[in-house]
Design a protein around this motif. Structure first.
Motif, PDB file in Angstrom:
ATOM      1  N   LYS A  86       0.820  -1.212   0.000  1.00 58.16           N
ATOM      2  CA  LYS A  86       0.000   0.000   0.000  1.00 58.16           C
ATOM      3  C   LYS A  86       0.854   1.262   0.000  1.00 58.16           C
ATOM      4  O   LYS A  86       0.347   2.357  -0.218  1.00 58.16           O
ATOM      5  CB  LYS A  86      -0.923   0.011   1.222  1.00 58.16           C
ATOM      6  N   VAL A  87       2.146   1.088   0.271  1.00 56.53           N
ATOM      7  CA  VAL A  87       3.074   2.225   0.284  1.00 56.53           C
ATOM      8  C   VAL A  87       3.727   2.381  -1.089  1.00 56.53           C
ATOM      9  O   VAL A  87       3.755   3.470  -1.666  1.00 56.53           O
ATOM     10  CB  VAL A  87       4.152   2.036   1.370  1.00 56.53           C
ATOM     11  N   TYR A  88       4.254   1.263  -1.602  1.00 55.69           N
ATOM     12  CA  TYR A  88       4.906   1.262  -2.913  1.00 55.69           C
ATOM     13  C   TYR A  88       3.940   0.618  -3.914  1.00 55.69           C
ATOM     14  O   TYR A  88       3.751  -0.598  -3.913  1.00 55.69           O
ATOM     15  CB  TYR A  88       6.222   0.484  -2.851  1.00 55.69           C
ATOM     16  N   ILE A 129      10.556   4.354 -11.357  1.00 59.01           N
ATOM     17  CA  ILE A 129      11.105   3.132 -10.776  1.00 59.01           C
ATOM     18  C   ILE A 129      11.359   3.263  -9.280  1.00 59.01           C
ATOM     19  O   ILE A 129      10.945   2.400  -8.485  1.00 59.01           O
ATOM     20  CB  ILE A 129      12.400   2.729 -11.494  1.00 59.01           C
ATOM     21  N   LYS A 130      12.029   4.309  -8.848  1.00 60.36           N
ATOM     22  CA  LYS A 130      12.386   4.420  -7.434  1.00 60.36           C
ATOM     23  C   LYS A 130      11.174   4.567  -6.514  1.00 60.36           C
ATOM     24  O   LYS A 130      11.089   3.864  -5.500  1.00 60.36           O
ATOM     25  CB  LYS A 130      13.383   5.562  -7.233  1.00 60.36           C
ATOM     26  N   PRO A 131      10.222   5.457  -6.817  1.00 57.10           N
ATOM     27  CA  PRO A 131       9.077   5.565  -5.901  1.00 57.10           C
ATOM     28  C   PRO A 131       8.124   4.376  -5.981  1.00 57.10           C
ATOM     29  O   PRO A 131       7.429   4.083  -5.011  1.00 57.10           O
ATOM     30  CB  PRO A 131       8.390   6.856  -6.342  1.00 57.10           C
ATOM     31  N   ASP A 238      -1.484   7.534  -5.820  1.00 54.84           N
ATOM     32  CA  ASP A 238      -0.400   7.319  -4.867  1.00 54.84           C
ATOM     33  C   ASP A 238      -0.874   6.354  -3.783  1.00 54.84           C
ATOM     34  O   ASP A 238      -2.077   6.123  -3.598  1.00 54.84           O
ATOM     35  CB  ASP A 238       0.014   8.635  -4.220  1.00 54.84           C
ATOM     36  N   GLY A 239       0.082   5.792  -3.071  1.00 52.93           N
ATOM     37  CA  GLY A 239      -0.244   4.947  -1.941  1.00 52.93           C
ATOM     38  C   GLY A 239      -0.503   5.807  -0.722  1.00 52.93           C
ATOM     39  O   GLY A 239      -1.049   6.911  -0.814  1.00 52.93           O
ATOM     40  N   ILE A 240      -0.080   5.316   0.422  1.00 55.85           N
ATOM     41  CA  ILE A 240      -0.269   6.067   1.669  1.00 55.85           C
ATOM     42  C   ILE A 240       0.440   7.409   1.602  1.00 55.85           C
ATOM     43  O   ILE A 240      -0.042   8.412   2.128  1.00 55.85           O
ATOM     44  CB  ILE A 240       0.247   5.241   2.868  1.00 55.85           C
ATOM     45  N   PHE A 241       1.594   7.427   0.938  1.00 59.28           N
ATOM     46  CA  PHE A 241       2.378   8.652   0.805  1.00 59.28           C
ATOM     47  C   PHE A 241       2.499   9.024  -0.671  1.00 59.28           C
ATOM     48  O   PHE A 241       2.453   8.165  -1.550  1.00 59.28           O
ATOM     49  CB  PHE A 241       3.779   8.467   1.399  1.00 59.28           C
ATOM     50  N   SER A 242       2.680  10.292  -0.938  1.00 61.19           N
ATOM     51  CA  SER A 242       2.922  10.743  -2.304  1.00 61.19           C
ATOM     52  C   SER A 242       4.316  10.297  -2.737  1.00 61.19           C
ATOM     53  O   SER A 242       5.169   9.981  -1.903  1.00 61.19           O
ATOM     54  CB  SER A 242       2.820  12.268  -2.382  1.00 61.19           C
ATOM     55  N   LYS A 243       4.564  10.291  -4.045  1.00 61.55           N
ATOM     56  CA  LYS A 243       5.882   9.908  -4.540  1.00 61.55           C
ATOM     57  C   LYS A 243       6.959  10.845  -4.012  1.00 61.55           C
ATOM     58  O   LYS A 243       8.070  10.411  -3.678  1.00 61.55           O
ATOM     59  CB  LYS A 243       5.890   9.897  -6.072  1.00 61.55           C
ATOM     60  N   GLU A 244       6.636  12.126  -3.937  1.00 58.19           N
ATOM     61  CA  GLU A 244       7.606  13.109  -3.455  1.00 58.19           C
ATOM     62  C   GLU A 244       7.956  12.829  -1.992  1.00 58.19           C
ATOM     63  O   GLU A 244       9.126  12.881  -1.589  1.00 58.19           O
ATOM     64  CB  GLU A 244       7.042  14.526  -3.600  1.00 58.19           C
ATOM     65  N   ARG A 245       6.936  12.514  -1.203  1.00 61.51           N
ATOM     66  CA  ARG A 245       7.156  12.221   0.206  1.00 61.51           C
ATOM     67  C   ARG A 245       7.972  10.946   0.373  1.00 61.51           C
ATOM     68  O   ARG A 245       8.877  10.862   1.214  1.00 61.51           O
ATOM     69  CB  ARG A 245       5.808  12.090   0.919  1.00 61.51           C
ATOM     70  N   LEU A 246       7.662   9.947  -0.438  1.00 63.60           N
ATOM     71  CA  LEU A 246       8.395   8.687  -0.366  1.00 63.60           C
ATOM     72  C   LEU A 246       9.883   8.882  -0.647  1.00 63.60           C
ATOM     73  O   LEU A 246      10.735   8.329   0.047  1.00 63.60           O
ATOM     74  CB  LEU A 246       7.820   7.697  -1.378  1.00 63.60           C
ATOM     75  N   MET A 247      10.186   9.682  -1.669  1.00 64.52           N
ATOM     76  CA  MET A 247      11.578   9.901  -2.017  1.00 64.52           C
ATOM     77  C   MET A 247      12.338  10.585  -0.881  1.00 64.52           C
ATOM     78  O   MET A 247      13.517  10.292  -0.634  1.00 64.52           O
ATOM     79  CB  MET A 247      11.680  10.723  -3.303  1.00 64.52           C
ATOM     80  N   LYS A 248      11.666  11.467  -0.167  1.00 67.65           N
ATOM     81  CA  LYS A 248      12.302  12.125   0.982  1.00 67.65           C
ATOM     82  C   LYS A 248      12.508  11.134   2.122  1.00 67.65           C
ATOM     83  O   LYS A 248      13.557  11.121   2.781  1.00 67.65           O
ATOM     84  CB  LYS A 248      11.443  13.300   1.448  1.00 67.65           C
ATOM     85  N   MET A 249      11.505  10.291   2.342  1.00 62.79           N
ATOM     86  CA  MET A 249      11.603   9.302   3.417  1.00 62.79           C
ATOM     87  C   MET A 249      12.721   8.301   3.149  1.00 62.79           C
ATOM     88  O   MET A 249      13.408   7.853   4.069  1.00 62.79           O
ATOM     89  CB  MET A 249      10.265   8.571   3.572  1.00 62.79           C
ATOM     90  N   MET A 250      12.916   7.956   1.893  1.00 62.75           N
ATOM     91  CA  MET A 250      13.900   6.924   1.562  1.00 62.75           C
ATOM     92  C   MET A 250      15.335   7.425   1.594  1.00 62.75           C
ATOM     93  O   MET A 250      16.268   6.655   1.357  1.00 62.75           O
ATOM     94  CB  MET A 250      13.567   6.304   0.205  1.00 62.75           C
ATOM     95  N   LYS A 251      15.535   8.703   1.896  1.00 63.74           N
ATOM     96  CA  LYS A 251      16.890   9.215   2.075  1.00 63.74           C
ATOM     97  C   LYS A 251      17.580   8.554   3.264  1.00 63.74           C
ATOM     98  O   LYS A 251      18.805   8.594   3.380  1.00 63.74           O
ATOM     99  CB  LYS A 251      16.862  10.737   2.252  1.00 63.74           C
ATOM    100  N   VAL A 252      16.772   7.920   4.150  1.00 67.17           N
ATOM    101  CA  VAL A 252      17.355   7.222   5.293  1.00 67.17           C
ATOM    102  C   VAL A 252      18.269   6.098   4.840  1.00 67.17           C
ATOM    103  O   VAL A 252      19.218   5.727   5.539  1.00 67.17           O
ATOM    104  CB  VAL A 252      16.234   6.668   6.211  1.00 67.17           C
ATOM    105  N   THR A 253      18.047   5.573   3.632  1.00 68.97           N
ATOM    106  CA  THR A 253      18.887   4.489   3.120  1.00 68.97           C
ATOM    107  C   THR A 253      20.307   4.959   2.814  1.00 68.97           C
ATOM    108  O   THR A 253      21.196   4.127   2.623  1.00 68.97           O
ATOM    109  CB  THR A 253      18.272   3.873   1.849  1.00 68.97           C
ATOM    110  N   GLU A 254      20.509   6.266   2.766  1.00 68.73           N
ATOM    111  CA  GLU A 254      21.847   6.788   2.504  1.00 68.73           C
ATOM    112  C   GLU A 254      22.759   6.643   3.724  1.00 68.73           C
ATOM    113  O   GLU A 254      23.978   6.789   3.616  1.00 68.73           O
ATOM    114  CB  GLU A 254      21.758   8.255   2.081  1.00 68.73           C
ATOM    115  N   SER A 255      22.164   6.363   4.891  1.00 65.65           N
ATOM    116  CA  SER A 255      22.965   6.219   6.102  1.00 65.65           C
ATOM    117  C   SER A 255      22.676   4.927   6.863  1.00 65.65           C
ATOM    118  O   SER A 255      23.507   4.457   7.629  1.00 65.65           O
ATOM    119  CB  SER A 255      22.738   7.420   7.040  1.00 65.65           C
ATOM    120  N   LEU A 256      21.499   4.349   6.641  1.00 65.28           N
ATOM    121  CA  LEU A 256      21.108   3.144   7.376  1.00 65.28           C
ATOM    122  C   LEU A 256      21.431   1.887   6.570  1.00 65.28           C
ATOM    123  O   LEU A 256      21.109   1.801   5.385  1.00 65.28           O
ATOM    124  CB  LEU A 256      19.602   3.168   7.680  1.00 65.28           C
TER     125      LEU A 256
END
Length: 350
Positions: A86-88, A129-131, A238-256
């Protein structure tokens, strides 16, 4: 006794809310945890409600009951929406437009595929592809699965036909630092980075990897001027989050970096590499080294291959010298490749 009932209800509610995220950090849960997750999740919800009822009937304070119920109700409601499918929102072929012209900038990063019959198509990474993570498409009557894991930056293109059946996929979760998928037809759990069926009806099956290139739109069109360009239909919600919001949220993968089962020594964790596997032998080709030596012959086990890399376009071609067969090269961050290729060799420019 009421506190035991309360804590049981709360823990079960939390588990139901974070059901698909738990295996990412608790590897002991394994792939079985993902399988038939909807049914299992309802079991946790119902058990939570049962213990909640026992808590209400055993507690002797109305105030305590009201305060205690708030987080339980919150997590139970959250569990109804917190599901990765439901997110992606995986795209189906009827949601993917194939155009000859678009308004994408020339520097748009794309993943390109050609069917070796003169037909080509490219998919924009950031716009689609990414979102979305998964595109279930058909191109020139050929089913293809385009998948991308933001956790380890693994881009993969597969043939989604298994035993004569076309499979369509959704995002399920992350396990061992890589995305886990589920097919809609059989409910089998698949590892995105390897294309292997891990648990379920099709366990042991293997998706065929298809060659692709990851480059800019302008460089792709120079190579394939008649290429189709994919665009997402405006009818896709969109799912639960917009594509723009998802891309911001997934920035956590740059450090986690999530837990895994493989020692990651050899290269920096986020070193971009091309991974090649042939006859059970795997090798990583760091982009930083490829820029120093762009055309060379190498050995992959007992097989002689030729690697050609264009640093301007990021095109890489790996060919078996004896047969001329093209070997699919996979784009990953180092830790995404090493996790499932623990014995991988590492090529270094001389």
């Amino acid at each position: 006794m009421s506190i035991v009932f309360y804590l049981s209800a709360l823990v079960l509610a939390i588990i139901s809310a974070a059901y698909l995220q738990l295996p990412t950090f608790v590897l002991a849960l394994g792939y079985r945890w993902f399988h038939n997750y909807k049914v299992k999740r309802w079991i946790f919800r119902l058990l939570s409600i049962l213990f909640c009822g026992l808590f209400v009937t055993s507690a002797n304070s109305i105030t305590l009951i009201i305060i205690g119920l708030i987080p339980i109700i919150f997590f139970l409601i959250f569990s109804l929406v917190n599901a990765n499918p439901k997110v992606y929102i995986s795209l189906s072929e009827n949601q993917i437009l194939k155009l000859k012209e678009t308004n994408y900038p020339s520097e748009t990063e794309v993943l390109g595929f050609d069917d070796e019959r003169g037909n080509a198509i490219c998919y924009p990474l950031y716009e689609m592809i990414k979102p979305r993570h998964i595109l279930n498409d058909t191109f020139q009557s050929k089913p293809i699965l385009v998948s991308y894991c933001m956790a380890c930056r693994s881009a993969m293109v597969y043939n989604p036909i298994v035993s004569g059946q076309r499979l369509n996929f959704d995002v399920l979760g992350v396990y061992r630092r890589n995305m886990v998928m589920i097919d809609r037809e059989t409910g089998t759990v698949w590892q995105q980075g390897t294309g292997e069926a891990i648990f379920g009806k099709l366990k042991g099956s293997q998706l065929e990897i298809l060659p692709y290139q990851q480059t800019t739109l302008s460089d792709w069109l120079k190579q394939y001027p008649n290429s189709f360009i994919a665009k997402e239909s405006k009818e896709v919600n969109d799912g639960i989050f917009s594509k723009e919001r998802l891309m911001k949220m997934m920035k956590v993968t740059e450090s986690l970096v999530a837990p895994g089962k493989t020692n990651l020594v050899g290269l920096p964790l986020r070193e971009t590499i091309f991974g090649i596997e042939l006859n059970g032998v795997s090798k990583a080709y760091p982009v930083a080294d490829l820029k120093k030596k762009t055309h060379f012959t190498d050995k992959l086990g007992d097989t002689s291959i030729t690697i050609s890399y264009n640093p301007q376009t990021n095109f890489l071609t790996a060919t078996v010298n004896d047969t001329g067969k093209i070997i699919p090269a996979q784009s990953h961050w180092w830790f995404g490749w090493k996790e499932f290729h623990p014995n991988t060799e590492i090529w270094k420019a001389e």
